[in-house]
Design a protein around this motif. Structure first.
Motif, PDB file in Angstrom:
ATOM      1  N   UNK A   1      -5.023   3.213  -0.038  1.00  0.00           N
ATOM      2  CA  UNK A   1      -4.916   2.342   1.127  1.00  0.00           C
ATOM      3  C   UNK A   1      -5.533   0.990   0.777  1.00  0.00           C
ATOM      4  N   UNK A   2      -4.689  -0.024   0.677  1.00  0.00           N
ATOM      5  CA  UNK A   2      -5.124  -1.376   0.333  1.00  0.00           C
ATOM      6  C   UNK A   2      -5.209  -2.174   1.632  1.00  0.00           C
ATOM      7  N   UNK A   3      -6.417  -2.601   2.004  1.00  0.00           N
ATOM      8  CA  UNK A   3      -6.543  -3.235   3.305  1.00  0.00           C
ATOM      9  C   UNK A   3      -7.805  -4.032   3.494  1.00  0.00           C
ATOM     10  N   UNK A   4      -8.093  -4.301   4.774  1.00  0.00           N
ATOM     11  CA  UNK A   4      -9.231  -5.131   5.165  1.00  0.00           C
ATOM     12  C   UNK A   4     -10.248  -4.293   5.927  1.00  0.00           C
ATOM     13  N   UNK A   5     -10.937  -4.899   6.917  1.00  0.00           N
ATOM     14  CA  UNK A   5     -12.021  -4.189   7.607  1.00  0.00           C
ATOM     15  C   UNK A   5     -11.526  -3.013   8.431  1.00  0.00           C
TER      16      UNK A   5
ATOM     17  N   UNK B   1       1.932  20.486   3.717  1.00  0.00           N
ATOM     18  CA  UNK B   1       2.673  20.991   2.568  1.00  0.00           C
ATOM     19  C   UNK B   1       3.214  19.800   1.787  1.00  0.00           C
ATOM     20  N   UNK B   2       2.326  19.140   1.076  1.00  0.00           N
ATOM     21  CA  UNK B   2       2.676  17.966   0.286  1.00  0.00           C
ATOM     22  C   UNK B   2       1.830  17.941  -0.967  1.00  0.00           C
ATOM     23  N   UNK B   3       2.365  17.355  -2.020  1.00  0.00           N
ATOM     24  CA  UNK B   3       1.619  17.257  -3.278  1.00  0.00           C
ATOM     25  C   UNK B   3       0.648  16.095  -3.286  1.00  0.00           C
ATOM     26  N   UNK B   4       0.769  15.172  -2.332  1.00  0.00           N
ATOM     27  CA  UNK B   4      -0.174  14.059  -2.250  1.00  0.00           C
ATOM     28  C   UNK B   4      -1.398  14.530  -1.485  1.00  0.00           C
ATOM     29  N   UNK B   5      -2.529  14.596  -2.171  1.00  0.00           N
ATOM     30  CA  UNK B   5      -3.764  15.106  -1.571  1.00  0.00           C
ATOM     31  C   UNK B   5      -4.917  14.111  -1.663  1.00  0.00           C
ATOM     32  N   UNK B   6      -4.905  13.253  -2.663  1.00  0.00           N
ATOM     33  CA  UNK B   6      -5.987  12.293  -2.823  1.00  0.00           C
ATOM     34  C   UNK B   6      -5.775  11.060  -1.961  1.00  0.00           C
ATOM     35  N   UNK B   7      -6.872  10.517  -1.432  1.00  0.00           N
ATOM     36  CA  UNK B   7      -6.828   9.272  -0.659  1.00  0.00           C
ATOM     37  C   UNK B   7      -7.926   8.358  -1.171  1.00  0.00           C
ATOM     38  N   UNK B   8      -7.539   7.183  -1.595  1.00  0.00           N
ATOM     39  CA  UNK B   8      -8.490   6.178  -2.068  1.00  0.00           C
ATOM     40  C   UNK B   8      -8.521   5.034  -1.067  1.00  0.00           C
ATOM     41  N   UNK B   9      -9.691   4.710  -0.562  1.00  0.00           N
ATOM     42  CA  UNK B   9      -9.846   3.646   0.430  1.00  0.00           C
ATOM     43  C   UNK B   9     -10.255   2.360  -0.285  1.00  0.00           C
ATOM     44  N   UNK B  10      -9.330   1.413  -0.378  1.00  0.00           N
ATOM     45  CA  UNK B  10      -9.596   0.129  -1.022  1.00  0.00           C
ATOM     46  C   UNK B  10      -9.551  -0.990   0.020  1.00  0.00           C
TER      47      UNK B  10
ATOM     48  N   UNK C   1      -1.765  -2.415   4.074  1.00  0.00           N
ATOM     49  CA  UNK C   1      -2.032  -2.763   5.466  1.00  0.00           C
ATOM     50  C   UNK C   1      -3.007  -3.934   5.481  1.00  0.00           C
ATOM     51  N   UNK C   2      -2.480  -5.119   5.258  1.00  0.00           N
ATOM     52  CA  UNK C   2      -3.277  -6.351   5.247  1.00  0.00           C
ATOM     53  C   UNK C   2      -2.444  -7.491   5.800  1.00  0.00           C
ATOM     54  N   UNK C   3      -3.138  -8.519   6.275  1.00  0.00           N
ATOM     55  CA  UNK C   3      -2.456  -9.722   6.738  1.00  0.00           C
ATOM     56  C   UNK C   3      -3.101 -10.379   7.936  1.00  0.00           C
TER      57      UNK C   3
ATOM     58  N   UNK D   1     -14.410 -10.796  -0.649  1.00  0.00           N
ATOM     59  CA  UNK D   1     -13.830 -10.098  -1.782  1.00  0.00           C
ATOM     60  C   UNK D   1     -12.652 -10.864  -2.344  1.00  0.00           C
ATOM     61  N   UNK D   2     -12.240 -10.482  -3.532  1.00  0.00           N
ATOM     62  CA  UNK D   2     -11.044 -11.080  -4.098  1.00  0.00           C
ATOM     63  C   UNK D   2      -9.836 -10.688  -3.253  1.00  0.00           C
ATOM     64  N   UNK D   3      -8.842 -11.549  -3.215  1.00  0.00           N
ATOM     65  CA  UNK D   3      -7.651 -11.285  -2.425  1.00  0.00           C
ATOM     66  C   UNK D   3      -6.967 -10.003  -2.896  1.00  0.00           C
ATOM     67  N   UNK D   4      -6.106  -9.457  -2.031  1.00  0.00           N
ATOM     68  CA  UNK D   4      -5.345  -8.265  -2.415  1.00  0.00           C
ATOM     69  C   UNK D   4      -4.555  -8.504  -3.692  1.00  0.00           C
ATOM     70  N   UNK D   5      -3.990  -9.703  -3.832  1.00  0.00           N
ATOM     71  CA  UNK D   5      -3.234 -10.018  -5.038  1.00  0.00           C
ATOM     72  C   UNK D   5      -4.124 -10.011  -6.273  1.00  0.00           C
TER      73      UNK D   5
END
Length: 420
Positions: free
Chosen positions: A205-209, A236-245, A281-283, A258-262
């Motif tokens: 998850x790439x985002x802000x506050x 029932x999904x193979x996606x199990x990890x969640x990284x909060x960025x 989810x940014x903008x 912080x540095x911009x998303x780009x």
């Protein structure tokens, strides 16, 4: 990096191994896996500058895992340092309560076989795999000591989680007696990964506050990515990890909070192991800052992120910008930009999937304003209920690239329609 060995040849060989560990990448780590297993990110936090480093300081950092696995590895970051930083003692354990650890769980981490690692300015270091099983939804505790740290410290400011600090080296202690300084930031630690079956993946998850969790309840893991992780564990999904960025105040286009998303996309997102999908989810910070950013400016930023994520062989899901009328920077001009940006996210077909947070969070009586029951109080950040509603709106099947591949047509785009 330091070590004590008898014999110059053995010392030189081990120093080369340790140096390789500092420069190792998650891709290289995955390639070193055995058979049908690889590494997957189970926790992360975006690195930023945290002010001046403190020498002879220990940090006991509490983080929440998402995907279960074995052979835990951590990543230490000196991304914003202006000189090398040495970690001479690093442990990981399981939280019992506060700074106290479950007895027998605190174990030393090594780096290229050595107990100490020195991370150059701007670099990261990966630990060796730690044998053993790490469960999902565990409160992992990483304790580290910096004997002579100086200059800018690297870490994550707004953790929404209580960790602890102490003077001197207390990393090997399981009791809480020395850890008398509660802190609200994570220092130096920016990722934890585990070994899983090769079919298991993760979403970043790439985002802000809002993604960072502001206005959610501290210490209860009620950020929307936390709720998403709970859903994925049961699904029932193979996606199990969640990284909060997420970074509070972060923008897509411009550095600042912080540095911009780009500018942080490669380090914070694409470098993480096992990532299948990026959830963008940014903008809102670009829009409400009144810096002259247009819808086309922001769309161009999204397109660059989409292109780079696809080039890395991953999917990207876009989320519409949530309403923020009532925030002091809101005006009709900013709202017009938000509406145009959201139209692009919904209708362009350039994302591999879409989650419509705008429709989930907005009031049916004033679509420029957040629904009061979801409002954390400042008209920008959702409360715990709002965070859960956001996570519940995510199409879990759309997070698995294997179902569609990284380049989909407009007809494959999924849009949530839970609110009129």
């Amino acid at each position: 990096m330091t070590a004590r060995f008898a014999g110059a040849g053995r010392l030189a060989a081990l120093l080369l191994i340790a140096a390789a560990a500092v420069q190792a990448t998650p891709a290289a780590a995955q390639a070193s896996g055995v058979g049908d297993r690889h590494e997957v990110i189970t926790w992360s936090a975006s690195a930023d500058r945290l002010g001046d480093a403190v020498p002879d300081r220990s940090y006991r950092l509490v983080v929440r895992t998402s995907v279960a696995g074995d052979d835990l590895r951590i990543r230490l970051s000196n991304a914003f340092g202006d000189r090398p930083v040495t970690f001479d003692s690093v442990y990981s354990g399981i939280q019992q309560d506060g700074a106290a650890l479950v007895r027998g769980t605190n174990r030393r981490l090594t780096f290229g076989g050595a107990r100490s690692v020195t991370v150059p300015a701007g670099a990261t270091a990966y630990s060796d795999p730690l044998p053993g099983r790490l469960p999902a939804a565990a409160n992992l505790v990483v304790s580290l000591h910096t004997p002579d740290a100086a200059g800018p410290a690297t870490g994550h400011s707004m953790a929404m989680q209580t960790s602890y600090a102490a003077d001197g080296d207390h990393t090997g202690e399981e009791s809480a007696s020395a850890w008398t300084d509660p802190i609200g930031s994570w220092f130096y630690l920016d990722a934890v990964s585990v070994g899983t079956p090769a079919t298991t993946g993760a979403v970043v998850a790439l985002g802000d506050s809002i993604t960072d969790g502001w206005q959610s309840t501290t210490d209860l893991n009620r950020r929307w990515p936390d709720y998403l992780a709970r859903r994925l564990q049961k699904a029932d999904t193979a996606v199990k990890g969640v990284a909060n960025e997420g970074i509070s105040g972060n923008k897509v286009l411009a550095d600042g909070a912080g540095q911009s998303a780009l500018n942080r996309l490669d380090r914070d997102v694409l470098s993480q192991p096992g990532v299948r999908t990026v959830f963008l989810f940014e903008g809102v910070n670009d829009i409400k800052a009144h810096t002259g950013v247009t819808a086309q400016d922001l769309i161009a930023g999204y397109r660059e992120i989409i292109s780079r994520v696809h080039a890395a062989g991953k999917c990207v899901v876009g989320a519409t910008v949530a309403p923020f009328k009532g925030w002091y920077e809101w005006d009709a001009a900013a709202e017009s930009v938000r509406q145009n940006v959201n139209q692009f996210i919904r209708d362009s077909g350039e994302f591999d999937g879409v989650t419509d947070f705008d429709r989930i969070l907005r009031s049916p009586y004033d679509r420029e304003r957040m629904l009061p029951v979801f409002d954390g109080g400042d008209h920008v950040h959702p409360n715990d209920k709002g965070m859960q509603a956001m996570a519940d709106a995510v199409d879990l099947t759309g997070l698995d690239c294997r179902t569609r591949g990284p380049h989909t047509t407009e007809s494959a785009v999924h849009t949530e329609e839970l609110m009129p």
